[in-house]
Write an enzyme that holds these catalytic residues in place. Sequence first.
Site, PDB file in Angstrom:
ATOM      1  N   ASP A 263       0.878  -1.174   0.000  1.00  0.00           N
ATOM      2  CA  ASP A 263       0.000   0.000   0.000  1.00  0.00           C
ATOM      3  C   ASP A 263       0.911   1.218   0.000  1.00  0.00           C
ATOM      4  O   ASP A 263       2.141   1.108   0.056  1.00  0.00           O
ATOM      5  CB  ASP A 263      -0.963  -0.017   1.204  1.00  0.00           C
ATOM      6  CG  ASP A 263      -2.195   0.859   0.934  1.00  0.00           C
ATOM      7  OD1 ASP A 263      -2.149   1.707   0.017  1.00  0.00           O
ATOM      8  OD2 ASP A 263      -3.214   0.705   1.634  1.00  0.00           O
TER       9      ASP A 263
HETATM   10  C1  NOJ Z   1      -4.006   3.881   0.228  1.00  0.00           C
HETATM   11  C2  NOJ Z   1      -5.207   3.006   0.352  1.00  0.00           C
HETATM   12  O1  NOJ Z   1      -5.171   2.305   1.579  1.00  0.00           O
HETATM   13  C3  NOJ Z   1      -5.364   2.017  -0.771  1.00  0.00           C
HETATM   14  O2  NOJ Z   1      -6.599   1.384  -0.638  1.00  0.00           O
HETATM   15  C4  NOJ Z   1      -5.244   2.705  -2.082  1.00  0.00           C
HETATM   16  O3  NOJ Z   1      -5.487   1.798  -3.127  1.00  0.00           O
HETATM   17  C5  NOJ Z   1      -3.869   3.304  -2.201  1.00  0.00           C
HETATM   18  N1  NOJ Z   1      -3.664   4.260  -1.119  1.00  0.00           N
HETATM   19  C6  NOJ Z   1      -3.634   3.989  -3.530  1.00  0.00           C
HETATM   20  O4  NOJ Z   1      -4.370   5.130  -3.632  1.00  0.00           O
END
Ligand code: NOJ
Length: 755
Positions: A263
Amino acid sequence: MTDKKLRELLNDMTLEEKVNQLVQIPGSYYDKNASVTGGIENSRFSETQRSQAGSILGITGAKTLRQIQETYMENHPHHIPLLFMLDVIHGLRTIFPMPLALGATFDPNLVELTAQAAARESAVSGIHVTFAPMADLVRDARWGRVMESTGEDTYLNSLMTAAMVSGFQGNHPGEPERIAACVKHFAAYGKPEGGREYSNVELSEHALREFYLPAYESGIRAGSELVMASFNTLNGIPSSGNHWLMQKVLRKEMGFDGVLISDWASIEEMIHHGFCQDEKEAAKKAIEAGVDIDMATTIYANHLAGMVKSGEITEACIDEAAYRVLRLKNRLGLFENPFKDGDEDKEKEVILSGEHRALARKAARESVVLLKNEKDVQTGKKLLPVNSEEIVAFIGPYVQSKGLHSTWAIKGRAEDAVSIREAAEENMVNENVMFACGCGMMNRDNGMILKRHIDETLTEADLGIFDEQTEKQIEREALEAAAKASLVVLCLGEHRLLSGEAASRSDIGIPMVQLELFRKVSEVNPRIVTVIFGGRPLDLREISEKSMAVLEVWLPGTEGGNAIVDVLTGAYNPSGKLPVSFPYSVGQIPVHYNEYATGRPLNGKEDIAFYRSRYLDIPNHPLYPFGYGLSYTDFVISPVELSRKTIGGAEKSLKAFVTVKNAGSRKGTETVQLYIRDIAASVVRPVKELKGICKVTLEQGEEQKVEFEITEEMLQFHDADGRLTSEPGSYLLWIDNSSDTEAGAEFALERKEHI
Ligand code: NOJ
């Protein structure tokens, strides 16, 4: 490209080139409007890292992406195409109801169609991969991302996750107008301590396997090309460096062979967690755990090549990860056509097309849950649907609001949405309707939110920032309208900025400013229908007590206003069911239907004995249970009948059936739900678990037999040694229209068939 050629390409690449395939840079390098979901310092990436990074996230648009791709490929030593990834969670520009609302449809086929439409809009805009679906099981309404899950139930989440993967990818993500899916956030991100975003997760391996892992696995079985690691620690280990979780559980047991992405900055955050002492250790732990792509940081970019050279990690590790990234590009057909479906003309044709809007309206109305609908003592009729003779005052900050999409509809635009007012003006007799805002949407003390989300599309009413004089005036107008009207439709709820990522709340009530309006209006006119918006189950006690009818409409998306007016007027008979329990109060969290019994359970809801597992001040049961939702017609479900009383030996299954009759006065749809309980087992089992759903649409007076096949597989669980097994003994089974059901039938499993 053949696999052989792909391997040859990999062999021909330098170590640095391979490492760069594992680097994902934020789109803000190219576009200041890129979506950003964490802190970024673009300057961290060197020019070579930037120009050779294997993927970009957060930008869209056929023209822009084509230009970026052309320049990138021209300069890349092997002319390898870039991957473009974006969070397409519930639509790109045509915004469907938020995922929790999609859960309320209890209709995986419909949900698949919404994902397909989202894929189509994204694909023509040049996107290759979406960071969806989110398969996290959520039982805590305080957590802001409850809106992004499909609810509290393992079975329903598993169906919905698979449906979304199929909708995005079709048979193959390389097919026209499909994109690759990414099941996230592996694992158990939906159970942060205290419901506080990014907080840690403590969970027994038993509960993890039993309740949390199945939905991710279902998405993987449906073919998801990617999986995303979660931010959280799981029993002390951050997922991005959790070797056991990624190598043993994900790769080996679940057989996931696709791309595992971190993430946003989650590899780097292992240092903040106190799990790694520096960037090098974070890089090593992540790559060895099997995380292929580092999202938005320079940890991989700066350290992996050097660590291979110094012998701290093997080159094979890099090759494996780089191969997976290249293979994904190949599966998407990017070596043959690096733009895939990106096409400016098609964008015009496909985005917000009539077909997509119609689907958004259908999904939104099927997600509406009728929570209450009382009879009017004077007319003897239920308040909803609104009788055409009523003089209706639509009151509340959501009457005119076009902020009907969640914060995860990152390319959604308020201007595309249909408000309740617009829909009512279009579909109701104009002389019979009045509109008043009444108050702002947020309490003034939500300053933190305002500071974070300065957004010019937000109106004063959205934010609740009126001067005192205006406040008084709009309240007066609302009370006057309420007094003149025969019926009030109060459109209230939580602002969309109060849910989503980084939006946990300790208070899940209706904002006080709106509750005060509600109280004043109800004194003027008690014939109230309350329409509740928001990204989470809210504490609706007072609203529910004082309203004659209540509709939960979530964050319904682009066609929200039309869908809600369809339901209010009866053009559509509501059929949604709660995919999550609505707590009685925040202190009851977590509350979910599939809990374990205790040694001192209540003997029914009315039990007042003292030494029982209970609260002294609130009931144990939620305000509204999982699976609950009313209709404008009445369904009668017959007692359950079984084709036989046992499974075992040659009898591999039994049939359980009921007859569902539409005993009301109009056509309607009922969601028939099958629940099972293992009465006694070597590990205690939940008091009830959803095992099947069947939606039936019946004309007035019509009836239909609904049958479920019960197999030994449906009775399996993880025993104390972690083995998936079933145990002989007695089981209870219910077939009803909500999880709150009493009369079950008993059957037995006669012998163990699986070990
Ligand atoms: C953080 C989020 O937790 C995740 O779900 C998301 O896909 C990514 N950022 C990218 O934006």
